[in-house]
Write an enzyme that holds these catalytic residues in place. Sequence first.
Site, mmCIF file in Angstrom:
data_model
loop_
_atom_site.group_PDB
_atom_site.id
_atom_site.type_symbol
_atom_site.label_atom_id
_atom_site.label_comp_id
_atom_site.label_asym_id
_atom_site.label_seq_id
_atom_site.Cartn_x
_atom_site.Cartn_y
_atom_site.Cartn_z
ATOM 1 N N SER A 74 0.852 -1.194 0.000
ATOM 2 C CA SER A 74 0.000 0.000 0.000
ATOM 3 C C SER A 74 0.891 1.249 0.000
ATOM 4 O O SER A 74 2.124 1.141 0.020
ATOM 5 C CB SER A 74 -0.911 -0.017 1.224
ATOM 6 O OG SER A 74 -0.129 -0.040 2.385
ATOM 7 N N SER A 75 0.261 2.414 -0.028
ATOM 8 C CA SER A 75 0.957 3.708 0.009
ATOM 9 C C SER A 75 1.882 3.926 -1.182
ATOM 10 O O SER A 75 2.952 4.511 -1.049
ATOM 11 C CB SER A 75 1.778 3.883 1.294
ATOM 12 O OG SER A 75 0.994 3.642 2.408
ATOM 13 N N LYS B 57 -1.522 5.781 -5.207
ATOM 14 C CA LYS B 57 -2.648 5.608 -6.133
ATOM 15 C C LYS B 57 -3.449 6.891 -6.236
ATOM 16 O O LYS B 57 -3.892 7.281 -7.311
ATOM 17 C CB LYS B 57 -3.587 4.515 -5.592
ATOM 18 C CG LYS B 57 -3.467 3.206 -6.297
ATOM 19 C CD LYS B 57 -4.515 2.235 -5.795
ATOM 20 C CE LYS B 57 -4.422 2.094 -4.312
ATOM 21 N NZ LYS B 57 -5.341 1.342 -3.595
ATOM 22 N N THR C 206 11.175 -7.194 -11.283
ATOM 23 C CA THR C 206 9.824 -7.109 -11.842
ATOM 24 C C THR C 206 8.890 -8.195 -11.289
ATOM 25 O O THR C 206 7.697 -8.169 -11.535
ATOM 26 C CB THR C 206 9.850 -7.242 -13.385
ATOM 27 O OG1 THR C 206 10.322 -8.550 -13.706
ATOM 28 C CG2 THR C 206 10.731 -6.211 -14.027
ATOM 29 N N PRO D 278 7.570 -8.966 -8.268
ATOM 30 C CA PRO D 278 6.375 -8.598 -7.501
ATOM 31 C C PRO D 278 5.252 -8.070 -8.402
ATOM 32 O O PRO D 278 4.079 -8.381 -8.183
ATOM 33 C CB PRO D 278 6.872 -7.494 -6.555
ATOM 34 C CG PRO D 278 8.339 -7.711 -6.443
ATOM 35 C CD PRO D 278 8.779 -8.275 -7.764
ATOM 36 N N CYS E 186 -10.265 25.679 14.326
ATOM 37 C CA CYS E 186 -11.303 24.892 14.985
ATOM 38 C C CYS E 186 -11.000 24.706 16.474
ATOM 39 O O CYS E 186 -11.191 25.617 17.260
ATOM 40 C CB CYS E 186 -11.509 23.576 14.237
ATOM 41 S SG CYS E 186 -13.183 22.971 14.448
ATOM 42 N N HIS F 290 -12.482 24.907 8.891
ATOM 43 C CA HIS F 290 -11.201 24.360 8.409
ATOM 44 C C HIS F 290 -10.861 24.937 7.030
ATOM 45 O O HIS F 290 -11.187 24.319 6.010
ATOM 46 C CB HIS F 290 -11.291 22.833 8.306
ATOM 47 C CG HIS F 290 -11.344 22.154 9.630
ATOM 48 N ND1 HIS F 290 -10.219 21.760 10.307
ATOM 49 C CD2 HIS F 290 -12.380 21.804 10.409
ATOM 50 C CE1 HIS F 290 -10.557 21.194 11.455
ATOM 51 N NE2 HIS F 290 -11.870 21.206 11.537
ATOM 52 N N GLU G 57 -8.152 24.950 5.528
ATOM 53 C CA GLU G 57 -7.156 24.143 4.801
ATOM 54 C C GLU G 57 -7.784 23.261 3.727
ATOM 55 O O GLU G 57 -7.145 22.926 2.738
ATOM 56 C CB GLU G 57 -6.317 23.295 5.767
ATOM 57 C CG GLU G 57 -7.026 22.155 6.487
ATOM 58 C CD GLU G 57 -7.682 22.557 7.807
ATOM 59 O OE1 GLU G 57 -8.040 23.744 7.947
ATOM 60 O OE2 GLU G 57 -7.860 21.680 8.677
#
Length: 538
Positions: free
Chosen positions: A13-14, A17, A187, A189, A380, A513, A515
Amino acid sequence: MARYIFVTGGVVSSLGKGLSSASLAYLLKSQGYKVRIRKMDPYLNVDPGTMSPFQHGEVFVTDDGAETDLDLGHYERFTNITAKKSDNITTGRIYSDIIKKERKGKYLGKTVQVIPHVTDRIKEFIKGDIKNEDFVICEIGGTVGDIESLPFVEAIRQFSNEVGRQKSLFIHLTLVPFLKSSDEIKTKPTQHSVKELRSLGIQPDIVICRSQKPIPLDQRKKISLFCNVSIDNVIETVDVRTIYEAPISFYNEKIDKQVLKFFKLKPRKKVNLIPWKKITKSVLNNKKIVNIAIIGKYVNLKDAYKSLDEALIHGGISNNVKINLIRIESDNLKSNQIKKLLKNISGILIPGGFGKRGTEGKISAINFARKKKIPFFGICFGMQMAVIEFARNVLKIKKAGSSELDKKCYPVIGLLNEWNKDGKLIKGTNKELGGTMRLGLYEAKLRHNSLIKKIYNSSTIFERHRHRYEVNINLKDKFESKGMIFSGISPDGKLPEIIELKNHPWFVGVQFHPEFKSRPLTPHPLFSSFIKAAKFYK
Ligand code: GLN
């Protein structure tokens, strides 16, 4: 009819995507296409609103009041397409909808099952709330092969069959590791991950290979051969120096070209990469550094304040400075260390938060910022803490506090139990905590001759909220007589939205918020102004 692009991830993951999907969305939009971008999350929470930032990172809030995955923040920042409630779904939401229907007898006589009921609900989400979009990009959270993501993978397989292969494209993002010891790019994986995806009935059309180093032609050929993807559709994405370089890097790798070719389309306009080039240059070349302290509870987790970190960088871009974020854990902040810890700081920011832990440290830091006239920005919870600090130390209300933290305090911050939005009553009681806050876009009126009005250059603003408690409006005159001005208030005059200090160069607290609405190409005025004040401090 819309064309659908599904983005899955493999190996680990990470891998980015969200950023890849957002960059592709920008490139397609910039070439004249109408794009929608959405995310499916395979966890069982109904939304990420009740998850700790330690678990999930920031909760991103949309205009229409959904608590969503932080990837929707990337999507908005990169594409400037406003995300909606209908752009994020979780397994929890799907099951909760289905079980509600089942209890109402909507499936009477039938066995309710993953296939077809769960997969049907996923397909409904994919095509729901679409008008005249040319492309709908759907990212599937998690990694292919996880138990949780199986129904989503199955649903997109079915979906593609139903709309036709020529209307749906599968992109699979994988890791291509570099082994230092053997000086080799591997390659395998990627081959395994694509094999896994194919075993679930999906042949990817494009494979994006995340790699530390450029992938040599031989390895690309290997990926193409084993993954059954044409060599032009093996797209490499090498680590970028700043995320703002991602759209440029994907363009250079021709991902948009391959996507348009797949759908037999041509660009409607020439892609515009100039803004990203400018930003990249500015982020990489700005020499002047401004030290900003963020004092919060989740500072050790990179993604906990994602939009905030981004908005501060945007503020830096608009002032031609580099932001050095100094993250200070509020829990450990003892009042006798503050002077030392905040020594070279030009601006102090206290972000949103919940619960008692770390609050006294925040209040001590605000006291320091107020007295030393250091630019201070409270967001906030940060605004609420600034109000408590002022009440205790200037108005001398020693027991001043928030009813969220201490039921026996003098509540300068109190609970409002019921929210009325668009004529609908949203309950805010302590019984149900999910989705019961004041959420989404609300209006505020700004006071004449205030700093805030000058910053926004407008007398009405709309900002995104996510909180349950409010500053007590009945204390307005008391605060204002001592110099804390309630310079933004809800249109009905009941809810203080912004506070500022009269005798301070830059001391602003906002109940919302900001941001969430800052974009690299259009930095939020509050962040630009805060960084400007910090730049000229000392
Ligand atoms: N805990 C506070 C409230 O619920 C502030 C929330 C926040 O900072 N987002 O009002």
